[in-house]
Design an enzyme around this catalytic site. Structure first.
Site, PDB file in Angstrom:
ATOM      1  N   CYS A 192       0.796  -1.235   0.000  1.00 58.92           N
ATOM      2  CA  CYS A 192       0.000   0.000   0.000  1.00 58.92           C
ATOM      3  C   CYS A 192       0.827   1.283   0.000  1.00 58.92           C
ATOM      4  CB  CYS A 192      -0.923   0.021   1.219  1.00 58.92           C
ATOM      5  SG  CYS A 192      -2.055  -1.381   1.319  1.00 58.92           S
ATOM      6  N   HIS A 245      -2.903   6.863   4.056  1.00 59.34           N
ATOM      7  CA  HIS A 245      -1.787   5.952   4.348  1.00 59.34           C
ATOM      8  C   HIS A 245      -0.435   6.490   3.900  1.00 59.34           C
ATOM      9  CE1 HIS A 245      -0.783   1.385   4.982  1.00 59.34           C
ATOM     10  NE2 HIS A 245      -0.362   2.162   5.960  1.00 59.34           N
ATOM     11  N   LYS A 294       0.004  -9.569  -2.913  1.00 58.62           N
ATOM     12  CA  LYS A 294       0.386  -8.425  -2.088  1.00 58.62           C
ATOM     13  C   LYS A 294       1.613  -8.732  -1.238  1.00 58.62           C
ATOM     14  CE  LYS A 294      -1.364  -5.550   1.693  1.00 58.62           C
ATOM     15  NZ  LYS A 294      -2.532  -5.216   2.541  1.00 58.62           N
TER      16      LYS A 294
END
Length: 516
Positions: free
Chosen positions: A89, A150, A381
Site C-alpha cells: 500500500c 496511508h 500483495k
C-alpha cells in the site's frame, strides 16, 4: 435649449454605449473563463485497496458480479498490462501520487516495515515531494481526497500534520489517515505486529509468574528478601506491560479513525457505516464542485481486510465474504458514476479505476480465502519478484475523447497517471527531479501504438527484483519463431481472455506457449 438637450441626449447615448460595451466585455470575459474551464476536464480517480486483477468481469472473471466497473470498461479504454510500482500500500500509493518510484522519496524500506504502521509515527510523504494534486491545485482545480491516505500524518507533534493530505495539494480530505486492519474490528484477531505482540504477552506472563513465585516463597519463608524488593520487581513488570499495551492494546483507538480535514470526526471509527460515509462525501464533493474543474481521488477502503460488508450484500456472492465485499465495492463505484451523470458531467470528466496492487493471497481465516484473485499471475500483495502483486486493473473513460471499448496491451504503470492528469490540466511536470511515469494520452487517444516505456523496473524496497524491456519501435524488433512451453491450468480464464492479457500467449492442449 435645443443644443443643451442635444448634448444631454448625446451624453446619455454615450453612457449607454459605454455600459453596453462594458457588459459585452464582461460577457466575453465570462465566456472566455467558461471556455477555459470546459477545456480542462474534471478528473475522477477511483482506487480500490488490495483488489486482484482477476476479480473483475471485464478482466475475465465470470463468477463475481461487477457490472458498474465492467460498464466503465465498455465505455472507455481498458489496459491489460497495467502495473503498480510496488506490491504494498504505502510505497505503491506514494509512487502513484508523485509519478516516482517510492524509494526516490524514502517511502519504501529494506525491512519488513514497508508500509506505515501507526498514525502517530513520524514517517510520511516528504513535504518536498510534488503530488499531481498540488500541480492541479495551481491550475485552478478544486482538489479532494475521499477515503484512505496511508501516507503519514505528523512529524514532531500530534498537531503539526506535516504529512497530511492538505499539505500535499488537496483542498479537502475526508477519510482514514491510516488503513483498515483487523484490529479495527472488535471481533477479529489482531493483525498489526501480531507476532511481536504475542511474544510481549508471553514475556509479561513469564515475569508475572516469577513475581508470584517470589511472593509465594516470601510468604512461606522459603526466600529471604525484603517486601520492598518484591514490590519493586512487581512495579517493573507492571511498567513493562503498560509500556507495550498502551500502544498495542489500543490500536483500534489510535489507528482506526476518520478525519475531516484536520479534525478527527470518529475515534474509533464505526466500520459498519464507513462505506456509506465515504460514498456520501464523494457524491457531495461532486455536487459542490460541479461547475469545475475538479480533481477527486476516491481511495476506497474496499476490499481490504477485515472486509466489513453491509447486510445488503452479505451472502450474495459465490465467493464468501471477500466476494460480497467486491460486489459492494462495485455498487459504490456505480453510485459515484451515477452522481457524475446526474450532474451532467459524464462527457466532461475523465474517470479512472484501478487498484493499489494485487490481491492479498495470504489473508485467510482457516481454510477461507479472504484475499483477492490475481488470475494467471503468481504471487500477490507484499511478494517481490512475482507479477501477481503488481498487475492491476486500469480503466479510463472520457466519452467523446477516448474510444469506447478499446483494449490496450502495452505495458503501463500507475506512475503514468501523474504526467497524464498534469498534461490534461495544462500543468508542467517537474523538471528538477526524475519522473518515472509517462503520459498515457497518446496511447489512450490512439495517437501512439507503443508504450512510452522502454524499461519498467520492479523494486521490492530499495532492491531491483525484475525489469521488463519493451522496444519502443516495433519495426526494430527481430521476430523469432522460438518458443517455450509450460504446464497450464486454465481455471476461470478462457483462451480469448488469455490472448488479451498477452497477445504472445497461446494454448496447446495443457501447455501454455509463449513465443520468444
Amino acid at each position: 435649449m435645443a443644443p443643451t438637450a442635444q448634448r444631454r441626449r448625446a451624453a446619455h447615448a454615450a453612457r449607454d454605449s459605454l455600459n453596453l460595451l462594458l457588459i459585452m466585455c464582461l460577457l466575453l470575459k465570462t465566456c472566455e473563463l467558461k471556455s477555459a474551464n470546459t477545456s480542462k476536464p474534471n478528473i475522477l480517480l477511483i482506487m480500490a485497496d488490495d483488489l486482484g486483477i482477476g476479480d473483475l468481469g471485464c478482466y475475465g472473471n465470470d463468477t463475481l458480479r461487477t457490472p458498474n466497473i465492467d460498464r466503465l470498461a465498455e465505455e472507455g479504454v481498458r489496459l491489460t498490462q497495467h502495473l503498480a510500482a510496488a506490491p504494498l500500500c504505502t510505497p505503491s500509493r506514494a509512487a502513484f501520487l508523485t509519478g516516482r518510484h517510492a524509494f526516490r522519496s524514502g517511502m519504501d524500506a529494506t525491512d519488513r516495515y514497508r508500509a506505515l504502521q501507526w498514525n502517530a509515527g513520524s514517517g510520511g510523504l516528504p513535504q518536498n515531494e510534488t503530488t499531481f494534486a498540488r500541480i492541479l491545485q495551481g491550475q485552478g482545480y478544486t482538489t479532494g481526497l475521499i477515503g484512505k491516505w496511508h501516507q503519514g500524518v505528523n512529524c514532531a507533534s500530534r498537531n503539526d500534520h506535516c504529512h497530511h493530505p492538505l499539505h500535499h495539494g488537496f483542498d479537502y480530505f475526508y477519510g482514514m489517515p491510516f488503513t483498515l486492519v483487523n484490529d479495527c474490528h472488535p471481533d477479529r484477531p489482531p493483525s498489526l505486529d501480531a507476532g511481536l505482540r504475542a511474544r510481549l504477552w508471553l514475556y509479561t506472563q513469564i515475569m508475572a509468574l516469577g513475581v508470584l513465585t517470589i511472593v509465594a516463597g516470601k510468604a512461606c519463608r522459603l526466600i529471604s528478601i525484603s517486601w520492598k524488593l518484591v514490590l519493586s520487581v512487581a512495579t517493573l513488570v507492571l511498567l513493562f506491560f503498560t509500556s507495550w499495551y498502551a500502544s498495542f492494546g489500543f490500536v483500534r483507538r489510535w489507528n482506526c479513525i476518520l478525519m475531516r480535514n484536520h479534525e478527527v470526526t470518529e475515534q474509533p471509527m464505526v466500520l459498519e457505516r464507513a462505506a456509506s460515509l465515504v460514498l456520501k462525501e464523494a457524491v457531495s464533493f461532486i455536487a459542490r464542485n460541479k461547475q469545475g474543474p475538479f480533481l477527486l481521488f476516491v481511495s476506497l477502503l474496499h476490499v481490504h481486510i477485515p472486509l466489513v460488508t453491509t447486510e445488503r450484500f452479505l451472502g450474495k456472492s459465490r465467493h464468501g465474504l471477500y466476494g460480497d465485499n467486491v460486489e459492494e465495492m462495485d455498487w459504490l463505484v456505480g453510485e459515484i458514476l451515477n452522481a457524475v451523470e446526474e450532474h451532467g458531467l459524464k462527457n466532461t470528466t475523465l474517470t479512472y479505476f484501478t487498484s493499489d496492487h494485487g490481491g492479498h493471497l495470504q489473508a485467510r481465516d482457516g481454510h477461507v480465502q479472504l484475499g483477492g484473485w490475481n488470475g494467471i499471475y503468481r504471487g500477490g500483495k507484499g511478494m517481490a519478484g512475482w507479477e501477481g502483486g503488481i498487475r492491476v486493473p486500469g480503466i479510463f473513460r472520457w466519452p467523446g475523447v477516448l474510444p469506447a471499448g478499446h483494449v490496450i496491451h502495452e505495458p503501463t504503470s500507475l506512475m503514468d497517471v501523474f504526467p497524464t492528469v498534469v498534461q490534461l490540466a495544462g500543468g508542467q511536470v517537474p523538471q528538477d527531479r526524475v519522473i518515472d511515469g509517462r503520459s498515457l494520452l497518446p496511447l489512450l487517444r490512439g495517437d501512439a501504438e507503443r508504450s512510452a516505456h522502454e524499461f519498467l523496473f520492479h523494486y521490492c524496497g530499495q532492491y531491483l527484483h525484475a525489469a521488463r524491456w519493451h522496444e519502443k519501435d516495433i519495426s526494430t524488433v527481430q521476430q523469432s519463431q522460438s518458443a517455450i512451453r509450460v504446464p497450464w491450468t486454465a481455471g476461470r480464464y478462457n483462451q480469448s481472455i488469455l490472448k488479451e492479457i498477452n497477445p504472445e500467449y497461446s494454448l496447446e492442449g495443457r501447455m501454455l506457449k509463449l513465443t520468444l
